[in-house]
Design an enzyme around this catalytic site. Sequence first.
Site, PDB file in Angstrom:
ATOM      1  N   GLY A 123       0.268  -5.072   1.340  1.00  0.00           N
ATOM      2  CA  GLY A 123      -0.833  -4.715   0.278  1.00  0.00           C
ATOM      3  C   GLY A 123      -0.667  -5.802  -1.108  1.00  0.00           C
ATOM      4  O   GLY A 123      -1.475  -6.257  -1.655  1.00  0.00           O
ATOM      5  N   GLU A 179       3.647  -5.270   7.843  1.00  0.00           N
ATOM      6  CA  GLU A 179       2.630  -4.241   8.545  1.00  0.00           C
ATOM      7  C   GLU A 179       2.927  -4.209   9.949  1.00  0.00           C
ATOM      8  O   GLU A 179       3.025  -3.050  10.553  1.00  0.00           O
ATOM      9  CB  GLU A 179       1.253  -4.457   8.448  1.00  0.00           C
ATOM     10  CG  GLU A 179       0.687  -4.227   6.985  1.00  0.00           C
ATOM     11  CD  GLU A 179       1.036  -5.505   6.003  1.00  0.00           C
ATOM     12  OE1 GLU A 179       1.741  -6.289   6.368  1.00  0.00           O
ATOM     13  OE2 GLU A 179       0.530  -5.297   5.001  1.00  0.00           O
ATOM     14  N   ALA A 233       0.942  -1.111   0.168  1.00  0.00           N
ATOM     15  CA  ALA A 233      -0.022   0.053  -0.027  1.00  0.00           C
ATOM     16  C   ALA A 233       0.976   1.222  -0.185  1.00  0.00           C
ATOM     17  O   ALA A 233       2.047   1.276   0.406  1.00  0.00           O
ATOM     18  CB  ALA A 233      -0.909   0.007   1.263  1.00  0.00           C
ATOM     19  N   GLU A 291      -1.238  -9.232  -0.196  1.00  0.00           N
ATOM     20  CA  GLU A 291      -2.453  -9.344  -0.185  1.00  0.00           C
ATOM     21  C   GLU A 291      -3.326  -9.438  -1.141  1.00  0.00           C
ATOM     22  O   GLU A 291      -4.490 -10.038  -1.597  1.00  0.00           O
ATOM     23  CB  GLU A 291      -3.127  -8.298   0.974  1.00  0.00           C
ATOM     24  CG  GLU A 291      -2.606  -8.280   2.269  1.00  0.00           C
ATOM     25  CD  GLU A 291      -3.228  -7.237   3.255  1.00  0.00           C
ATOM     26  OE1 GLU A 291      -2.820  -6.051   3.199  1.00  0.00           O
ATOM     27  OE2 GLU A 291      -3.893  -7.569   4.236  1.00  0.00           O
TER      28      GLU A 291
END
Length: 718
Positions: free
Chosen positions: A103, A126, A62, A106
Amino acid sequence: MPHVDYARDGATAVMTISNPPVNSISHEVRSALLHALDRAALDDEVQAVVLAGAGSLFSAGADIREFGTPAARVAPQLRDVIAAFEASAKPVIAAIGGLCLGGGLELALGCHYRVARADARVGLPEVLLGLLPGAGGTQRLPRLVGVATALNMILSGERVPARDLAKTALFERVVEGDPVRAALELAGTLSKQGSLVTRRVSELALVEPNLEALCDFALMTVKARTPLALAPQRCIECVKAAAKPFAEGSAIERRLFVELMQTPESMGLRHAFFAERAAGKVADIPDSTPLRPLTKAAVIGGGTMGGGIAICFLNAGIPTWLLETDQAALDRGVTRIAGIYDAQVKKGKLAQAERDQRMRLLLPVLKYDAIGSADIVIEAVFERMDVKLAVFAELDRVMKPGAILATNTSTLDVNAIARSTKRPADVLGTHFFSPANIMRLLELVRGSATAKDALATALALGKTLRKVTVVSGVCDGFIGNRMLEHYTKQANYLLEEGASPRQIDAAMEAFGFAMGPFKVGDLAGNDIGWNIRKRRRAEKPGYRFSTLPDKLCELGRLGQKTGAGWYEYPDGRKPLPSKAVDDLIADHRRGLGITPRKIDDAEIVDRLVYALVNVGAHILDEGIAVRSSDIDVVYLTGYGFPAMRGGPMFHADAIGLPLVQRRMREFARNPHGDPSFWKPAALIERLVASGESFATVANAPAAGDSGKRPAEKKGVAA
Ligand code: NAD
């Protein structure tokens, strides 16, 4: 520029995330991904999709610059995009090369198949930002790799080579070549077999009979290792919830992610992340500044620091001369370096051949004339001005024009050293931390005459040596040690007033420091501070500090190296309380006429941390540091300040400067305190008056003259 490229390869649509440098999944990328998915869905000729990243890396995750901003909340959010990919009626294959993190992983987990290059590295980092993987990572990863492996990955945040996970259900194929090609082949093969399907990870059940035990064990471990950190505990809760139906587990993951986003822990860690990236950027040294060549180095002095610094160069493949005063000292230096490498070989951290290769780059010499062609020379001899000046006179004589002349001094005046040469523009400070080959921090000291290209080259060198580089102006102790002196000073005053070394250390450790100030003193050697205080006494007769640590040193209690310091060390390194020290402190208090009082831990923490903050404010105001986050970086990477607190300046901003100022005034009223010490720095007064924080202070470029160039009063952070 499109953020997701779309192309066709036969019946397969190939989508390529293109957002340099790391293909982070920003809001634009998320929108473009959905757009590309819709395009594939509407194209009747497309039967499958391959999702890849441009520039041979999938995605580093992200865009964390969006965290806490409105862009993070604007639809589509990452979890929506992942849900759309997973729900796609056309099978999606993730083609993973380079990095696939956070991300990015993911998103790959939301695809129906994953193909990876063997050397691609995947991970969910994270937790290192005080967060948890909040877009399904904690729910999908355990379903594919099992609970134990998922817990390891999520709790460590480490990047795992795809080849190490080749046997898990995470990857359909792990290949040596181009993952996009391999993904296209997989699509073709499965399609021919009629077995190319939409296998949704969220529909798999998590079967793990030992779920409870594995999670309990993980919880016990993280509570022992990082008792203050909430994120690891929440990660475990989420993994445990992966045994529930996906929607239920996901809701728990979402709720806990939102909770963590607001914690001081995550805010501190995110600040530290960005602060490190901002460090080393100096307004008047743009990236376009020409660099001097740097392929050969020399180090003067093969002691503790010189040896470690030489290793930094050798590790970077840079041939390095090591110069000492006589053969015996030179041999000791070389043996020390070889010993450090040999220990690494023994532990399996370094291959013997690599060790031999690095040692071959080391060129031990006794004569200055041998090193004249080095591009940079770093002096790491005794901390005495006369010795340093003699060395620089030799360097001035032999070094080629344009060579960078650096000193590793901890406290001496870099401008005076520069002035002693005929080339002050080539002189700067490279303040490494001990052990230099391990510690990440490098304080670069910019003299008032240091040339911009010399500083730019030193900044680039910092990157080559894999250091976190912070630029400091010239002042006694630079950023880090100047602040440390005040921290230690308060610790000693607290002893005089009634606290014990054990209480102070325990309070600071509970705050998050790995070690309190007295254990650190014993480890580093209490004589370091003793020598500094002797110098101070000679320079500034009125300078106030406790004589208690001097009395300790006079007893020969220099720390671990003498088997005793603030603590006893009967078996080497384990500190035990000392009756002799308790008696010494009691005696000292009697001498001062102080009746000891009970001091609470909050006072200990505030006095030590706000001592750092007050000097930090002076350092910022004088323009010695470029920005307040640089001071944080120095403390986080060089002095063990707890990362989750973001550094002393961030911590003070988070508490609120008006409260910090109030507390300082309260300490100034302490009958045994030092009112001048606790006078809040002028910068604090100004920021409180204008309702601002340290983070808003932007300084003109650090220039090297201590105290002569006040920082701009305020401005927008660079
Ligand atoms: P050290 O005593 O371990 O090593 C100094 C070395 O310099 C010795 O091997 C000595 O033989 C050599 N030397 C002395 N005079 C010399 C000369 N004229 N020519 C060549 N070699 C000479 O000291 P150290 O701890 O490595 O410190 C070196 C410098 O680094 C000092 O300026 C110190 O303040 C600074 N520093 C030390 C630390 C630390 O934690 N030790 C941390 C940061 C900076």
